[in-house]
Motif scaffolding. Structure first.
Motif, PDB file in Angstrom:
ATOM      1  N   ARG A  35       0.497  -1.129   0.172  1.00  0.00           N
ATOM      2  CA  ARG A  35      -0.183  -0.131  -0.065  1.00  0.00           C
ATOM      3  C   ARG A  35       0.877   1.337  -0.294  1.00  0.00           C
ATOM      4  O   ARG A  35       0.340   2.225  -0.657  1.00  0.00           O
ATOM      5  CB  ARG A  35      -1.270   0.407   1.170  1.00  0.00           C
ATOM      6  CG  ARG A  35      -2.015  -1.012   1.128  1.00  0.00           C
ATOM      7  CD  ARG A  35      -3.284  -0.757   1.761  1.00  0.00           C
ATOM      8  NE  ARG A  35      -2.521  -0.623   2.915  1.00  0.00           N
ATOM      9  CZ  ARG A  35      -2.537  -1.590   4.318  1.00  0.00           C
ATOM     10  NH1 ARG A  35      -2.864  -2.583   4.200  1.00  0.00           N
ATOM     11  NH2 ARG A  35      -2.799  -1.235   5.632  1.00  0.00           N
ATOM     12  N   TYR A  36       2.237   1.106   0.425  1.00  0.00           N
ATOM     13  CA  TYR A  36       3.410   2.715   0.852  1.00  0.00           C
ATOM     14  C   TYR A  36       3.993   2.463  -0.876  1.00  0.00           C
ATOM     15  O   TYR A  36       4.205   3.420  -1.127  1.00  0.00           O
ATOM     16  CB  TYR A  36       3.858   2.717   2.024  1.00  0.00           C
ATOM     17  CG  TYR A  36       3.088   2.780   3.142  1.00  0.00           C
ATOM     18  CD1 TYR A  36       2.518   3.672   3.953  1.00  0.00           C
ATOM     19  CD2 TYR A  36       2.577   1.478   3.511  1.00  0.00           C
ATOM     20  CE1 TYR A  36       2.247   4.016   4.429  1.00  0.00           C
ATOM     21  CE2 TYR A  36       1.376   1.424   4.725  1.00  0.00           C
ATOM     22  CZ  TYR A  36       1.330   2.870   5.113  1.00  0.00           C
ATOM     23  OH  TYR A  36       0.523   3.321   6.105  1.00  0.00           O
ATOM     24  N   LEU A  37       4.518   1.685  -1.054  1.00  0.00           N
ATOM     25  CA  LEU A  37       5.498   1.373  -1.975  1.00  0.00           C
ATOM     26  C   LEU A  37       4.863   0.886  -3.149  1.00  0.00           C
ATOM     27  O   LEU A  37       4.140   0.088  -3.515  1.00  0.00           O
ATOM     28  CB  LEU A  37       6.395   0.607  -1.864  1.00  0.00           C
ATOM     29  CG  LEU A  37       6.729   0.688  -0.547  1.00  0.00           C
ATOM     30  CD1 LEU A  37       8.045  -0.236   0.041  1.00  0.00           C
ATOM     31  CD2 LEU A  37       7.790   1.768  -0.012  1.00  0.00           C
ATOM     32  N   LYS A  38       5.278   1.542  -4.714  1.00  0.00           N
ATOM     33  CA  LYS A  38       5.229   0.859  -5.463  1.00  0.00           C
ATOM     34  C   LYS A  38       4.738  -0.348  -6.483  1.00  0.00           C
ATOM     35  O   LYS A  38       4.859  -0.473  -7.311  1.00  0.00           O
ATOM     36  CB  LYS A  38       5.248   2.588  -6.779  1.00  0.00           C
ATOM     37  CG  LYS A  38       4.878   3.872  -6.494  1.00  0.00           C
ATOM     38  CD  LYS A  38       5.220   4.979  -6.984  1.00  0.00           C
ATOM     39  CE  LYS A  38       4.560   6.086  -7.439  1.00  0.00           C
ATOM     40  NZ  LYS A  38       5.389   7.319  -8.387  1.00  0.00           N
ATOM     41  N   ASN A  39       6.134  -0.936  -6.490  1.00  0.00           N
ATOM     42  CA  ASN A  39       6.881  -2.001  -6.957  1.00  0.00           C
ATOM     43  C   ASN A  39       6.919  -3.327  -5.399  1.00  0.00           C
ATOM     44  O   ASN A  39       7.449  -3.271  -4.586  1.00  0.00           O
ATOM     45  CB  ASN A  39       8.571  -1.326  -7.740  1.00  0.00           C
ATOM     46  CG  ASN A  39       9.384  -2.003  -7.660  1.00  0.00           C
ATOM     47  OD1 ASN A  39       9.578  -3.251  -6.391  1.00  0.00           O
ATOM     48  ND2 ASN A  39      10.418  -1.566  -7.721  1.00  0.00           N
ATOM     49  N   GLU A  87      11.369   8.586  -2.594  1.00  0.00           N
ATOM     50  CA  GLU A  87      10.775   9.774  -3.271  1.00  0.00           C
ATOM     51  C   GLU A  87      11.006  11.081  -1.890  1.00  0.00           C
ATOM     52  O   GLU A  87      10.324  11.020  -0.199  1.00  0.00           O
ATOM     53  CB  GLU A  87       9.095   9.244  -2.848  1.00  0.00           C
ATOM     54  CG  GLU A  87       9.427   7.932  -3.915  1.00  0.00           C
ATOM     55  CD  GLU A  87       7.352   7.209  -3.691  1.00  0.00           C
ATOM     56  OE1 GLU A  87       7.165   8.180  -4.274  1.00  0.00           O
ATOM     57  OE2 GLU A  87       7.823   5.969  -3.929  1.00  0.00           O
ATOM     58  N   ARG A 117      -3.519   0.028  -7.617  1.00  0.00           N
ATOM     59  CA  ARG A 117      -3.293   0.551  -8.709  1.00  0.00           C
ATOM     60  C   ARG A 117      -3.356   2.016  -8.430  1.00  0.00           C
ATOM     61  O   ARG A 117      -2.905   3.735  -8.613  1.00  0.00           O
ATOM     62  CB  ARG A 117      -3.562   0.259  -9.852  1.00  0.00           C
ATOM     63  CG  ARG A 117      -3.440   1.445 -11.225  1.00  0.00           C
ATOM     64  CD  ARG A 117      -3.744   0.720 -12.341  1.00  0.00           C
ATOM     65  NE  ARG A 117      -5.174   0.684 -12.841  1.00  0.00           N
ATOM     66  CZ  ARG A 117      -5.852   1.151 -11.912  1.00  0.00           C
ATOM     67  NH1 ARG A 117      -5.550   2.952 -11.981  1.00  0.00           N
ATOM     68  NH2 ARG A 117      -7.160   1.532 -12.660  1.00  0.00           N
ATOM     69  N   HIS A 120      -1.791   4.059  -5.994  1.00  0.00           N
ATOM     70  CA  HIS A 120      -0.053   4.201  -6.677  1.00  0.00           C
ATOM     71  C   HIS A 120       0.098   5.220  -7.139  1.00  0.00           C
ATOM     72  O   HIS A 120       1.428   6.117  -7.352  1.00  0.00           O
ATOM     73  CB  HIS A 120       0.925   3.015  -7.490  1.00  0.00           C
ATOM     74  CG  HIS A 120       0.766   1.623  -6.436  1.00  0.00           C
ATOM     75  ND1 HIS A 120       1.337   0.708  -6.824  1.00  0.00           N
ATOM     76  CD2 HIS A 120       1.239   1.537  -4.666  1.00  0.00           C
ATOM     77  CE1 HIS A 120       1.460  -0.018  -5.502  1.00  0.00           C
ATOM     78  NE2 HIS A 120       1.068   0.724  -4.306  1.00  0.00           N
ATOM     79  N   GLU A 121      -0.196   6.053  -7.849  1.00  0.00           N
ATOM     80  CA  GLU A 121      -0.566   6.981  -8.877  1.00  0.00           C
ATOM     81  C   GLU A 121      -0.971   8.190  -7.487  1.00  0.00           C
ATOM     82  O   GLU A 121      -0.489   9.566  -8.507  1.00  0.00           O
ATOM     83  CB  GLU A 121      -2.153   7.374  -9.754  1.00  0.00           C
ATOM     84  CG  GLU A 121      -2.232   5.580 -10.895  1.00  0.00           C
ATOM     85  CD  GLU A 121      -3.364   6.004 -11.620  1.00  0.00           C
ATOM     86  OE1 GLU A 121      -3.842   6.412 -11.571  1.00  0.00           O
ATOM     87  OE2 GLU A 121      -3.177   5.011 -12.608  1.00  0.00           O
ATOM     88  N   ALA A 124       4.013  10.866  -3.366  1.00  0.00           N
ATOM     89  CA  ALA A 124       4.764  10.100  -2.150  1.00  0.00           C
ATOM     90  C   ALA A 124       3.695  10.600  -0.784  1.00  0.00           C
ATOM     91  O   ALA A 124       3.330   9.348   0.744  1.00  0.00           O
ATOM     92  CB  ALA A 124       5.875  10.256  -1.845  1.00  0.00           C
ATOM     93  N   ARG A 127      -0.193   9.750  -0.447  1.00  0.00           N
ATOM     94  CA  ARG A 127      -0.579   8.412  -0.559  1.00  0.00           C
ATOM     95  C   ARG A 127       0.019   7.632   0.830  1.00  0.00           C
ATOM     96  O   ARG A 127      -0.928   6.871   1.805  1.00  0.00           O
ATOM     97  CB  ARG A 127       0.412   7.429  -0.928  1.00  0.00           C
ATOM     98  CG  ARG A 127       0.173   5.718  -1.711  1.00  0.00           C
ATOM     99  CD  ARG A 127       1.740   5.432  -2.338  1.00  0.00           C
ATOM    100  NE  ARG A 127       2.354   5.457  -2.243  1.00  0.00           N
ATOM    101  CZ  ARG A 127       3.623   6.206  -3.327  1.00  0.00           C
ATOM    102  NH1 ARG A 127       3.214   7.317  -4.034  1.00  0.00           N
ATOM    103  NH2 ARG A 127       4.952   6.074  -2.447  1.00  0.00           N
TER     104      ARG A 127
END
Length: 177
Positions: A35-39, A87, A117, A120-121, A124, A127
């Protein structure tokens, strides 16, 4: 293995207790990190680092509150630390006033991966505040302390994150219609 037995084994540094803890909580903790990190790779790395910290600092758990909650807090702190390095957490204030959507019916229809998704958009900072407040349940005061921002900034970033999510949900709805 009961939680008390698990804790006792962890304090002794027993590998089987460490494995049991990992197997019991890995899925949940990976979900938190995602939930916190994009990848995915970053999330897995942070989760593993978090488990190492749990093993190293198990003696600091005071049996006050939930053990699972204690582990979650470690994972959240690890994810936030990673975000701070990777970030920028500061955000430019938007000049246009954001209009709140009156309804976000799409929220009910979204699959989990679609919601991830969309999260993640977000920038930082948005989010992080959204996750900490709306999902993890921290207060704005606690968020301010964790992120080294004011309580007002936390509230503002949450509002902007919600507005941005609602706009994107509306855009997604209009595309599917």
């Amino acid at each position: 293995m009961t939680e008390a037995e698990l804790l006792k084994g962890l304090v002794k540094g027993e590998a089987k207790s460490q494995k049991a803890l990992y197997e019991r909580y890995a899925g949940l903790m990976l979900g938190i990190c995602l939930r916190y990190l994009k990848n995915q790779m970053d999330a897995e790395e942070i989760m593993l680092t978090g488990f190492v910290k749990v093993f190293q600092h198990i003696g600091q758990f005071e049996n006050k509150g939930s053990f699972e909650g204690w582990i979650k807090r470690i994972m959240v702190n690890e994810a936030l630390g990673f975000l701070r390095k990777k970030e920028p957490m500061h955000l430019a204030i938007e000049k246009d006033v954001l209009q709140m959507a009156t309804e976000a019916n799409a929220e009910q229809d979204l699959a989990t991966e679609d919601l991830l998704r969309l999260l993640h958009e977000l920038p930082a900072g948005y989010r992080a505040v959204f996750n900490l407040y709306a999902i993890e349940g921290y207060s704005h005061k606690e968020i301010g302390e964790m992120l080294d921002i004011s309580e007002g900034t936390s509230k503002s970033q949450l509002s902007k994150a919600r507005s941005m999510l609602q706009r994107r949900l509306q855009n997604q709805e209009s595309i599917t219609l």
